[in-house]
Design a protein around this motif. Structure first.
Motif, PDB file in Angstrom:
ATOM      1  N   PHE A 556      35.265  39.188  37.813  1.00  0.00           N
ATOM      2  CA  PHE A 556      36.691  38.903  37.987  1.00  0.00           C
ATOM      3  C   PHE A 556      36.899  38.143  39.286  1.00  0.00           C
ATOM      4  O   PHE A 556      36.325  38.487  40.325  1.00  0.00           O
ATOM      5  N   ASN A 557      37.742  37.113  39.223  1.00  0.00           N
ATOM      6  CA  ASN A 557      38.114  36.345  40.409  1.00  0.00           C
ATOM      7  C   ASN A 557      39.615  36.532  40.629  1.00  0.00           C
ATOM      8  O   ASN A 557      40.425  36.184  39.752  1.00  0.00           O
ATOM      9  N   GLU A 562      47.192  36.084  44.083  1.00  0.00           N
ATOM     10  CA  GLU A 562      47.909  36.503  45.291  1.00  0.00           C
ATOM     11  C   GLU A 562      49.375  36.095  45.271  1.00  0.00           C
ATOM     12  O   GLU A 562      50.240  36.796  45.743  1.00  0.00           O
ATOM     13  N   LYS A 563      49.651  34.912  44.736  1.00  0.00           N
ATOM     14  CA  LYS A 563      51.042  34.427  44.694  1.00  0.00           C
ATOM     15  C   LYS A 563      51.244  33.599  43.429  1.00  0.00           C
ATOM     16  O   LYS A 563      50.271  33.193  42.776  1.00  0.00           O
ATOM     17  N   LYS A 564      52.500  33.364  43.088  1.00  0.00           N
ATOM     18  CA  LYS A 564      52.772  32.607  41.874  1.00  0.00           C
ATOM     19  C   LYS A 564      52.202  31.210  42.006  1.00  0.00           C
ATOM     20  O   LYS A 564      52.367  30.537  43.021  1.00  0.00           O
ATOM     21  N   GLN A 700      33.026  33.768  34.733  1.00  0.00           N
ATOM     22  CA  GLN A 700      34.121  34.363  35.506  1.00  0.00           C
ATOM     23  C   GLN A 700      35.406  34.422  34.686  1.00  0.00           C
ATOM     24  O   GLN A 700      35.641  33.583  33.801  1.00  0.00           O
ATOM     25  N   LEU A 701      36.214  35.416  35.033  1.00  0.00           N
ATOM     26  CA  LEU A 701      37.595  35.469  34.546  1.00  0.00           C
ATOM     27  C   LEU A 701      38.504  35.383  35.762  1.00  0.00           C
ATOM     28  O   LEU A 701      38.494  36.261  36.620  1.00  0.00           O
ATOM     29  N   GLU A 729      42.644  48.917  44.615  1.00  0.00           N
ATOM     30  CA  GLU A 729      42.462  49.883  43.525  1.00  0.00           C
ATOM     31  C   GLU A 729      42.468  49.185  42.166  1.00  0.00           C
ATOM     32  O   GLU A 729      41.673  49.515  41.278  1.00  0.00           O
ATOM     33  N   GLN A 730      43.357  48.202  41.998  1.00  0.00           N
ATOM     34  CA  GLN A 730      43.406  47.454  40.749  1.00  0.00           C
ATOM     35  C   GLN A 730      42.082  46.723  40.509  1.00  0.00           C
ATOM     36  O   GLN A 730      41.538  46.739  39.395  1.00  0.00           O
ATOM     37  N   GLN A 731      41.575  46.083  41.551  1.00  0.00           N
ATOM     38  CA  GLN A 731      40.308  45.362  41.432  1.00  0.00           C
ATOM     39  C   GLN A 731      39.170  46.323  41.110  1.00  0.00           C
ATOM     40  O   GLN A 731      38.295  46.028  40.290  1.00  0.00           O
TER      41      GLN A 731
END
Length: 926
Positions: A556-557, A562-564, A700-701, A729-731
């Motif tokens: 996962f990348n 981080e931002k829109k 990668q995703l 935690e999500q990562q």
């Protein structure tokens, strides 16, 4: 304890000997139950003949599905809930259960029913009509009254005190299936309806004199007339409730209406049903031998049976996990998972609830198939299987796999959804015989293996509709495999696990719940019997998920999340990463100068905008750019998937732009992925479409942030919980695959919210079941709340598309479809395409045709399957409907679909809805 109750066969034998209508009804042979269709030379069917046939089908159904024990268990549990332990009372309640079905048509003794030209037109009763009987030509009300009178009279003699009140309450409840056996639904306010109908008791008393059975009609009538005052009393209201009574009534309704339907069909269509779609012990052994010993799956010896190796090495295979990443080791891990699951199921086959938690690409469908086969072999009562999925794509995919791996015939397995073919093909000269059989087999799911949707399956568990309830009795003594249950919102998880646990116990069902992202629903606090869930892969996370062959297939990348991000920037990054990855060479799995890239958006509109952005800068790098969304028709979807799977296309550079329709049920293998982040388990699902067979490196995703996921998932507890997790935690959850960290918080939140007094939730739902609120039980549990509307696109569609191999075509219209259409002169054109306009016109003609009831139902069932090839669904909103009007023929749009006559104005075959022409709101198209 249950062994002390007479079997249903014994109860029926006693009924035939002493209480059958031939023995009890004066002049029984003059009463008709059914008359033939016009132009038929058949004799009318007498009431006695029909009731005998109903009893025969009822008895056969009970024997085939081994229903005595589930019924006995429900009766004893019902009595135990009131601290009553009486074999005499339990035996009597089972007798009432059986007699309810035996009595269901006794009311056809109504002389008005017999004499009416619209009913029996029985000349024996002409001139004998009774205009003062207050029920006209009805028979169900009278049947219910006769049943109540005879049974209440018995209960008054047999029982005293508390047991008498229980028996009387139970009898009253079981008059309801009789009363409603010709209705479409079981209602919430059934008690008030029964009270209202029994206010006619003094007018109906006269009909009791037609029977030889002695009955103190005056006392019985007084009781029935006094029901309105008696029902509110604590005794009656207490004993007219409980999950077990709810189930007994629905099971009785299922058996009554199914037996009645099959008996009526046999008389009307000269067609008896003898194959009820179950597996014999001999057939189970035969399948087991094929799976465990055959080298090949097919007679041509082109498809290897890999499960033969699993069984050959079952006792000796080491479960030590490989540490090197390779396709060979990936296959070893798959074999180890299958082996471990088989060993554990053999140790725990008497348990009823199982989890299979396996990584994406780990072969969990194959594992579940082997587990199912083991359960069938080890438990002699089990004789049918249900596979339950969230998407039709998964149903179709698994249908082919199970049929092939187990060597099943067309009459042994069915895929049940609107797009599925109708069934075994009829002979040209069959005069609808095979079609009738196909229709009845679909209606009653008369197949040993049935594949259906979550929606359909949970409808069966809770429905108040007669037709859906036909199938309820078939669930007994079955194996049910539920896949991807986390697809649906957590707000219903408590209801799901409650029903699963209750049905497992009451109906002797083995439930296998499986997923790569599996919420442990038994941790929810529900008032179900404590049930032991067996983990068939107890250390799945450390042994398999964390193994490099699964964990490191795709990384996962998170840099873009981080931002829109703007679509222009996103397109540039995707193109750059794809060009870079195209330089890698992994042999035939991924040749140099090729790349398969996928990007997923939450909304259709965003995918369209991105398509426009990528085309501005592509300059021929991507040789093919496909769009796959919920508005793409099935033939185009199959074209895209097959194109991606054909080996000769692996040297191309392809971009697939999609929405979340690709997350589950689409068996493709991509190199790079980009995804608009939403729910964590949704993110993991897309990762499962990348590097599925570990043949590549550095896959990668990339997660990015574009659309507002709350517009779709705002009410989903998972999103609310995720927002309270740190990014770290999500990562961690995504990288470690430890989804329990997410689901346990969701479950804790759900448990807590269920205790809040102001919140309407799970415990309110239990009250609906407890109080026999049949309609509310159905309506207050919908896995999908959003209503959809169907759009019919009258384009021309090819009868086939290129298949997964270059020398193979995949049928879009089956041979059976084409034969059906040609019988109405709807034929392929010179380009081998079927015209949608002609198909829809045929659909309208069939609606208005004057064929017999069953023939019409069969034809409409056939055409629905064909219509689905031209249909996509949209969320039903006033905004959508107001715009569809401008493109649709509204005269043709009154038949269940919007007939989008001017589809060229806003729809493209390759892209679905064109958002520039159709002023969509983001949330409307997925």
């Amino acid at each position: 304890m249950c062994n002390f109750i007479n079997s249903i066969s014994n109860i029926l034998a006693d009924y035939r000997e002493n209480e059958s209508i031939e023995k009890q009804l004066l002049n029984a042979d003059v009463y008709y139950a059914h008359t033939p269709n016009r132009n038929s030379s058949k004799k009318p069917e007498t009431l006695a003949e029909h009731l005998d046939l109903v009893k025969d089908y009822f008895e056969a159904t009970v024997k085939i599905h081994n229903l005595d024990e589930p019924i006995d268990g429900l009766i004893f549990d019902y009595l135990a809930s009131f601290s009553v332990n009486s074999n005499q009372l339990a035996s009597y309640l089972k007798k009432v259960f059986v007699h309810c079905i035996c009595y269901h048509d006794h009311g056809k003794v109504n002389e008005n029913f017999q004499a009416s030209p619209e009913k029996m037109n029985n000349s024996f009763f002409w001139g004998k009509e009774n205009s003062g009987n207050t029920i006209g030509t009805q028979h169900s009300t009278l049947s219910s009254f006769i049943f109540l009178s005879h049974k209440i009279d018995e209960a008054l003699i047999l029982f005293k005190g508390k047991e008498q009140v229980i028996a009387m309450s139970y009898i009253l409840m079981f008059s309801y299936p009789i009363y409603k056996h010709h209705g479409k639904y079981l209602d919430d306010d059934f008690l008030s309806k029964l009270v209202r109908e029994n206010l006619l008791a003094d007018k109906l008393e006269v009909y009791l004199s037609l029977f030889k059975k002695e009955c103190n009609s005056k006392i019985v009538s007084r009781i029935l007339l006094g029901l309105e005052k008696a029902l509110p009393r604590i005794a009656f209201s207490d004993y007219a409730r409980s999950f077990h009574l709810y189930q007994l009534i629905r099971l009785n309704f299922s058996l009554l209406t199914a037996s009645d339907y099959l008996a009526t069909n046999e008389y009307m269509n000269k067609s008896s049903i003898t194959d009820f779609g179950v597996l014999s012990k001999e057939r189970i052994d035969e399948i087991f031998v094929k799976v465990s010993t055959n080298d090949w799956l097919d007679e041509q010896e082109t498809k290897r049976n890999f499960n033969e190796k699993t069984y050959q090495q079952l006792a000796v295979l080491s479960l030590k996990k490989p540490s090197r990443k390779s396709n060979e080791n990936l296959n070893l891990l798959r074999q180890q998972m299958a082996t471990e699951a088989i060993r554990n199921i053999r140790l725990n086959h008497e348990e009823k609830l199982f989890y299979i938690e396996a990584p994406t690409g780990g072969g969990k469908t194959n594992i579940s198939m082997l587990v199912t086969l083991e359960l069938l072999k080890l438990n002699p009562y089990l004789n049918k299987v249900y596979y339950v999925f969230p998407f039709t794509t998964l149903i179709d995919q698994t249908y082919k796999s199970i049929k092939e791996n187990l060597g099943l015939g067309e009459d042994e397995i069915v895929a049940l959804h609107s797009k599925a073919d109708f069934g075994k093909e009829e002979d040209e000269d069959d005069d609808y015989g095979q079609n009738r059989k196909n229709y009845i087999n679909h209606l009653f799911l008369n197949y040993p293996f049935s594949l259906l949707s979550h929606i359909k399956f949970f409808e069966i568990l809770k429905t108040n509709a007669k037709e859906q309830n036909y199938i309820l009795h078939r669930l007994a003594n079955s194996v049910v495999v539920i896949d991807e249950l986390q697809t649906y919102a957590p707000q219903h998880w408590d209801k799901v696990i409650y029903l699963v646990q209750k049905y497992a116990k009451s109906y002797n069902i083995r439930f296998v719940i499986m997923s790569a992202t599996l919420p442990k629903l038994h941790r929810l606090n529900v008032e179900a019997d404590t049930a032991n869930f067996v983990y068939l892969l107890p250390n799945a996370r450390s042994d398999y998920f964390q193994n490099t062959n699964f964990k490191d297939r795709v990384s996962f990348n998170f840099e873009l999340a981080e931002k829109k991000i703007h679509l222009t920037e996103l397109a540039e990054i995707l193109l750059k990463e794809s060009k870079k990855y195209s330089l890698c060479d992994y042999g035939q799995v991924k040749p140099k100068d090729s790349v398969y890239t996928i990007i997923e958006f939450i909304f259709k509109k965003s995918s369209t905008e991105f398509y426009n952005e990528i085309q501005k800068i592509n300059h021929g790098f991507f040789e093919e750019v496909f769009v796959l969304s919920g508005t793409i028709l099935e033939h185009r979807r199959r074209h895209i998937i097959n194109f991606l799977k054909r080996k000769e296309n692996r040297n191309k550079r392809i971009l697939l732009i999609t929405t979340q329709v690709v997350e589950a049920g689409v068996d493709i293998d991509m190199d790079l992925g980009f995804k608009d982040k939403s729910l964590l388990d949704s993110d993991e699902q897309l990762a499962g479409r990348i590097n599925r067979n570990v043949g590549k490196e550095n896959c990668q995703l990339f997660l990015f942030n574009y659309d507002k996921e709350a517009l779709i998932y705002g009410e989903d507890y998972r999103l609310q919980v995720t927002r309270n997790l740190s990014k770290k935690e999500q990562q961690h959850i995504l990288e470690s695959k430890d989804f329990d960290l997410l689901y346990d918080k969701v479950i804790a939140y759900k448990n807590s919210s269920n205790l809040e007094e102001h919140r309407k939730g799970f415990y309110d739902y239990l009250q609906y079941i407890d109080k026999l609120k049949f309609e509310s039980v159905q309506k207050q549990f919908k896995l999908i709340e959003q209503e959809n509307l169907g759009c019919f696109i009258p384009m021309k569609i090819s009868i086939a598309v290129k298949g997964e191999t270059i020398d193979n075509n995949e049928e879009i219209f089956t041979t059976s479809d084409l034969r059906f259409l040609s019988s109405f002169e709807v034929l392929p054109d010179v380009n081998y395409k079927i015209c949608g306009e002609e198909v829809f016109d045929l659909y309208i003609d069939l609606i208005y045709c004057k064929n017999g009831f069953l023939e019409k139902r069969i034809q409409l069932k056939r055409i629905q399957s064909i219509l689905s090839k031209f249909v996509f669904s949209l969320f039903k909103t006033s905004a959508i409907e107001s715009q569809l009007i401008h493109f649709s023929d509204m005269e043709k749009s009154i038949y269940g679909y919007y007939y989008v006559e001017n589809w060229n104005g806003f729809y493209k075959e390759a892209f679905g809805i064109d958002d520039k022409e159709f002023n969509s709101v983001d949330t409307q198209f997925l």
